[in-house]
Structures are given as structure tokens and as C-alpha cells.
Write an enzyme that holds these catalytic residues in place. Sequence first.
Site, short mmCIF file in Angstrom:
data_model
loop_
_atom_site.label_atom_id
_atom_site.label_comp_id
_atom_site.label_asym_id
_atom_site.label_seq_id
_atom_site.Cartn_x
_atom_site.Cartn_y
_atom_site.Cartn_z
N LYS A 132 0.77 -1.38 -0.08
CA LYS A 132 0.15 0.14 -0.12
C LYS A 132 0.84 1.33 -0.15
O LYS A 132 0.45 2.26 -0.71
CB LYS A 132 -0.92 0.13 1.33
N ARG A 140 -0.73 -9.65 13.13
CA ARG A 140 -1.51 -8.88 12.28
C ARG A 140 -2.27 -9.42 11.14
O ARG A 140 -3.15 -8.78 10.60
CB ARG A 140 -0.21 -7.96 11.79
P1 ADP Z 1 1.05 -2.50 7.86
O1 ADP Z 1 -0.45 -2.44 6.70
O2 ADP Z 1 1.96 -3.12 7.39
O3 ADP Z 1 0.35 -3.47 9.07
P2 ADP Z 1 0.55 0.04 9.01
O4 ADP Z 1 1.54 0.88 8.98
O5 ADP Z 1 -0.72 0.49 8.29
O6 ADP Z 1 1.25 -1.17 8.62
O7 ADP Z 1 0.04 -0.14 10.56
C1 ADP Z 1 0.83 -0.45 11.35
C2 ADP Z 1 0.07 -0.67 12.77
O8 ADP Z 1 -0.65 0.60 13.04
C3 ADP Z 1 -1.02 -1.67 13.02
O9 ADP Z 1 -0.66 -3.01 13.06
C4 ADP Z 1 -2.21 -0.96 13.83
O10 ADP Z 1 -1.60 -1.34 15.31
C5 ADP Z 1 -1.85 0.56 13.71
N1 ADP Z 1 -2.90 0.91 12.73
C6 ADP Z 1 -2.75 1.46 11.44
N2 ADP Z 1 -3.82 1.88 10.91
C7 ADP Z 1 -4.92 1.67 11.86
C8 ADP Z 1 -6.29 1.80 11.94
N3 ADP Z 1 -6.94 2.50 10.68
N4 ADP Z 1 -6.86 1.48 12.98
C9 ADP Z 1 -6.19 0.86 14.10
N5 ADP Z 1 -4.82 0.71 14.12
C10 ADP Z 1 -4.06 0.91 13.21
#
Ligand code: ADP
Length: 189
Positions: A14, A146
Site C-alpha cells: 500500500k 497482524r
Molecule cells: P501494515 O499495513 O504493514 O500493518 P501500517 O503501517 O498500516 O502497517 O499499520 C501498522 C500498525 O498501526 C497496525 O498494526 C495497527 O496497530 C496500527 N494502525 C494503523 N492503521 C490503523 C487503523 N486504521 N486502526 C487501528 N490501528 C491502526
Amino acid sequence: MLNIVLFGPPGAGKGTQSERLIGKYGLIHLSTGDIFRANIKGETELGVLAKSYMDKGQLVPDEVTINMLRSEVLNHPEAKGFIFDGFPRTNAQASALDAFLEEQKTAITVMLALEVEENELKTRLAKRAEISGRIDDANPEVIANRIHVYNNETAPVKDFYQAQNKFVSINGIGTIDEITNRLFAAINN
Ligand code: ADP
């Protein structure tokens, strides 16, 4: 406005693809993960709270995440549109986003969902851990959690957009350019 939800499991690409889309369509990129990580780095109250969930591979609570996202959107009144990356991750977040965008007299245009199978995701995340320094990429148990959270809480968000005829599935396997071209084609359709 062109408002895109870029969707997909951890490691689907993404972030990489967001860069391409911003360049082409002049959108504002809102990655909830990046915003949380910036808060962790800045040692803000939000960062301390978010870290306690992120390090375990759990979601940050909806209310906290939704409030943060709203204020980020309101910070960009001049935007031509947004790429929402890593948000919405639950049906509650998706409903809240719809209601908020309606208040702002706009809406989600499309959800583009990058589809990548689980084994490939694990390989990519392990590789990313070597360069990103992300705690949540380095530990196989956290990665597994995750992916579990994604399958249980986040994947259902597809149905939310499918019900509005806004869901488009994109094959997330291939070269970065190939995948970008698939995304461009879906947007221009
Ligand atoms: P990835 O898609 O590789 O898991 P992200 O950077 O999108 O990485 O997200 C990392 C972490 O941030 C998630 O595992 C979660 O803990 C938190 N997070 C990100 N976006 C959200 C969301 N929309 N709601 C809740 N937690 C979130």
C-alpha cells in the site's frame, strides 16, 4: 474529489503504490500507520498510546484512530482528494468515515484492494524488517497476529464497499510497475 481507499493486508504494498498514485493524481496521502509512527517518534501522548497496541500487532482503538483521521482531513481544506492507506480497518471506521465525508460534502470514490497471499506477505514483511527497523515487522509472532487481525477485523471492510459497488480487487503480485498500471486502469475506468 477523488477519494481512494487503498486496501490490503500488511505487506501488500500500500505504501509503495500510494507514492505512485499521489504523483499521478495530486492526492493527499493519509497513512494511519505513518501518522502513528510519527507520533511515536515525537513522543506525543497519542504516540505512547498507539505504541502499546502496535508493538503487539493489535489495532489502535477505533475512537482514537477516527478522531485522528478526521483532524488530518480537516488540515487539508485545499485537497483535490485523498488516499486513505491503512484506514478504514474495521467496519466501525468505515461507517464513521462515510458519515464524516458526507458532512464534508464528499464521499469515497473507490476501494482498491491489493490481493496478496499469506506466504508471500510473510516473506515481504521479513525482508522489510531488515531495512525498516519496524518492531512489528521483526517478530514472526507479531506478524502472524497482524495477519490474524486483518483476516478477522479488516477483511470484512471489503463487503462494506462491495455493498456500495465501490470495491475493486487488484492482483498485488507482479512488479511494482505492473501493479501501478493495474491501479491506474482501475481508477480511469
Ligand atoms: P501494515 O499495513 O504493514 O500493518 P501500517 O503501517 O498500516 O502497517 O499499520 C501498522 C500498525 O498501526 C497496525 O498494526 C495497527 O496497530 C496500527 N494502525 C494503523 N492503521 C490503523 C487503523 N486504521 N486502526 C487501528 N490501528 C491502526
